[in-house]
Design a protein around this motif. Structure first.
Motif, PDB file in Angstrom:
ATOM      1  N   GLU A  92       0.828  -1.211   0.000  1.00 32.96           N
ATOM      2  CA  GLU A  92       0.000   0.000   0.000  1.00 32.96           C
ATOM      3  C   GLU A  92       0.864   1.263   0.000  1.00 32.96           C
ATOM      4  O   GLU A  92       0.530   2.253  -0.679  1.00 32.96           O
ATOM      5  CB  GLU A  92      -0.933   0.001   1.213  1.00 32.96           C
ATOM      6  CG  GLU A  92      -1.817   1.232   1.343  1.00 32.96           C
ATOM      7  CD  GLU A  92      -2.782   1.417   0.185  1.00 32.96           C
ATOM      8  OE1 GLU A  92      -3.287   2.545   0.027  1.00 32.96           O
ATOM      9  OE2 GLU A  92      -3.024   0.454  -0.580  1.00 32.96           O
ATOM     10  N   LEU A  93       1.979   1.240   0.719  1.00 31.80           N
ATOM     11  CA  LEU A  93       2.880   2.393   0.694  1.00 31.80           C
ATOM     12  C   LEU A  93       3.430   2.619  -0.705  1.00 31.80           C
ATOM     13  O   LEU A  93       3.521   3.765  -1.176  1.00 31.80           O
ATOM     14  CB  LEU A  93       4.040   2.168   1.683  1.00 31.80           C
ATOM     15  CG  LEU A  93       3.750   2.460   3.148  1.00 31.80           C
ATOM     16  CD1 LEU A  93       4.947   2.046   4.004  1.00 31.80           C
ATOM     17  CD2 LEU A  93       3.463   3.942   3.358  1.00 31.80           C
ATOM     18  N   GLY A  94       3.797   1.522  -1.388  1.00 26.69           N
ATOM     19  CA  GLY A  94       4.280   1.644  -2.757  1.00 26.69           C
ATOM     20  C   GLY A  94       3.209   2.203  -3.676  1.00 26.69           C
ATOM     21  O   GLY A  94       3.493   3.038  -4.545  1.00 26.69           O
ATOM     22  N   ARG A  95       1.970   1.752  -3.489  1.00 26.28           N
ATOM     23  CA  ARG A  95       0.866   2.240  -4.314  1.00 26.28           C
ATOM     24  C   ARG A  95       0.638   3.726  -4.081  1.00 26.28           C
ATOM     25  O   ARG A  95       0.442   4.497  -5.035  1.00 26.28           O
ATOM     26  CB  ARG A  95      -0.409   1.465  -3.986  1.00 26.28           C
ATOM     27  CG  ARG A  95      -1.576   1.759  -4.914  1.00 26.28           C
ATOM     28  CD  ARG A  95      -2.873   1.186  -4.369  1.00 26.28           C
ATOM     29  NE  ARG A  95      -3.303   1.900  -3.177  1.00 26.28           N
ATOM     30  CZ  ARG A  95      -3.953   3.068  -3.203  1.00 26.28           C
ATOM     31  NH1 ARG A  95      -4.239   3.642  -4.352  1.00 26.28           N
ATOM     32  NH2 ARG A  95      -4.321   3.654  -2.079  1.00 26.28           N
ATOM     33  N   ARG A  96       0.684   4.152  -2.823  1.00 27.29           N
ATOM     34  CA  ARG A  96       0.448   5.564  -2.523  1.00 27.29           C
ATOM     35  C   ARG A  96       1.595   6.438  -3.034  1.00 27.29           C
ATOM     36  O   ARG A  96       1.367   7.574  -3.469  1.00 27.29           O
ATOM     37  CB  ARG A  96       0.277   5.757  -1.014  1.00 27.29           C
ATOM     38  CG  ARG A  96      -0.986   5.121  -0.471  1.00 27.29           C
ATOM     39  CD  ARG A  96      -1.212   5.446   0.991  1.00 27.29           C
ATOM     40  NE  ARG A  96      -2.356   4.709   1.506  1.00 27.29           N
ATOM     41  CZ  ARG A  96      -2.854   4.867   2.730  1.00 27.29           C
ATOM     42  NH1 ARG A  96      -2.310   5.760   3.566  1.00 27.29           N
ATOM     43  NH2 ARG A  96      -3.884   4.155   3.135  1.00 27.29           N
ATOM     44  N   LEU A  97       2.807   5.911  -2.977  1.00 31.76           N
ATOM     45  CA  LEU A  97       3.938   6.662  -3.506  1.00 31.76           C
ATOM     46  C   LEU A  97       3.790   6.864  -5.009  1.00 31.76           C
ATOM     47  O   LEU A  97       4.032   7.958  -5.541  1.00 31.76           O
ATOM     48  CB  LEU A  97       5.245   5.921  -3.203  1.00 31.76           C
ATOM     49  CG  LEU A  97       6.522   6.580  -3.705  1.00 31.76           C
ATOM     50  CD1 LEU A  97       6.692   7.956  -3.065  1.00 31.76           C
ATOM     51  CD2 LEU A  97       7.726   5.699  -3.395  1.00 31.76           C
ATOM     52  N   ALA A  98       3.363   5.815  -5.709  1.00 35.44           N
ATOM     53  CA  ALA A  98       3.162   5.925  -7.155  1.00 35.44           C
ATOM     54  C   ALA A  98       2.051   6.912  -7.482  1.00 35.44           C
ATOM     55  O   ALA A  98       2.061   7.556  -8.532  1.00 35.44           O
ATOM     56  CB  ALA A  98       2.836   4.554  -7.744  1.00 35.44           C
ATOM     57  N   GLN A  99       1.102   7.062  -6.564  1.00 32.37           N
ATOM     58  CA  GLN A  99      -0.059   7.924  -6.776  1.00 32.37           C
ATOM     59  C   GLN A  99       0.216   9.370  -6.399  1.00 32.37           C
ATOM     60  O   GLN A  99      -0.460  10.289  -6.871  1.00 32.37           O
ATOM     61  CB  GLN A  99      -1.231   7.389  -5.950  1.00 32.37           C
ATOM     62  CG  GLN A  99      -2.552   8.093  -6.166  1.00 32.37           C
ATOM     63  CD  GLN A  99      -3.655   7.451  -5.340  1.00 32.37           C
ATOM     64  OE1 GLN A  99      -3.475   6.391  -4.772  1.00 32.37           O
ATOM     65  NE2 GLN A  99      -4.792   8.111  -5.274  1.00 32.37           N
ATOM     66  N   SER A 100       1.220   9.592  -5.552  1.00 27.18           N
ATOM     67  CA  SER A 100       1.446  10.930  -5.012  1.00 27.18           C
ATOM     68  C   SER A 100       2.011  11.868  -6.071  1.00 27.18           C
ATOM     69  O   SER A 100       2.724  11.468  -6.977  1.00 27.18           O
ATOM     70  CB  SER A 100       2.399  10.873  -3.816  1.00 27.18           C
ATOM     71  OG  SER A 100       3.692  10.474  -4.236  1.00 27.18           O
TER      72      SER A 100
END
Length: 229
Positions: A92-100
């Motif tokens: 989830e952290l990786g997903r949010r980083l990609a989204q930020s």
């Protein structure tokens, strides 16, 4: 000798992923080695690296980790609840980083802008997800919401769910998107029919449906650009 769970310390120093990451950088590690660092320990018969390799084989590769549930993780040998939660948090952290976007205002002016925002989030999903981007009168993104998660080849979404969410965030317009797990973004007859129903409903309510994107693996199709809405 008492049996124990193999840890990363049980590997020869030159094969320990933590030490290799410190010496050579994270980009030098394999997917299994990075996963092993998150798992920390293996089972009584295999190291964390070997367990990670087995997991990746079992689920069909790294990309499938995105859509796997905690319940499915804990069904794998050696994966307890704590490890599954830890792994899910890392994903989830990786997903949010990609989204930020560094807290900048995101403006959607053309289909490519929406695709740039959504493609990396959606291209690896193994089930269809129906996502809406809600915009204000200046086409600034004010909210993003996943409104439906379907089977391997179908998602179920009703216009009322979309416009209820749009009204809740005072949206002036909406861009819809869903992924095709097959990787082929070619729209189906159902995709086109749903889009036209949404456009008609939006005209009645006063909230414009600007586009409907279909996300494939590395490509997308805009139904507006194709003249299908």
């Amino acid at each position: 000798m008492e049996a124990h769970s193999y840890t990363l310390r049980d590997l020869p120093r030159e094969e320990r992923p933590r030490e290799r990451l410190m010496q050579y950088g994270a980009s030098s590690l394999s997917n299994a080695e990075l996963l092993a660092i998150l798992l920390r320990t293996g089972t009584r018969r295999e190291s964390a690296v070997h367990m990670a390799q087995r997991m990746l084989r079992q689920i069909g590769g790294l990309r499938n980790l995105v859509d796997i549930s905690i319940e499915e993780m804990t069904e794998m040998k050696g994966m307890g609840l704590a490890k599954a939660i830890q792994l899910k948090a890392g994903i989830e952290l990786g997903r949010r980083l990609a989204q930020s976007r560094l807290n900048e205002t995101i403006t959607i002016r053309k289909p490519q802008d929406a695709a740039d925002l959504l493609s990396e989030q959606m291209r690896y999903l193994q089930k269809e997800h129906f996502v809406c981007l809600f915009l204000n009168t200046k086409n600034h993104l004010i909210a993003q919401e996943t409104l439906s998660m379907g089977s391997l080849n179908a998602s179920i979404v009703h216009p009322r769910e979309i416009f209820r969410a749009a009204i809740k965030c005072s949206s002036a317009s909406v861009i819809c998107a869903h992924n095709h797990p097959s990787g082929d973004p070619t729209p189906s007859a159902e995709d086109i029919g749903l889009t036209r129903r949404l456009v008609e409903a939006g005209e009645i309510i006063g909230i414009d449906v600007l586009d409907h994107l279909i996300i494939g693996d590395g490509s997308f199709i805009s139904l507006k650009e194709q003249g299908l809405m």
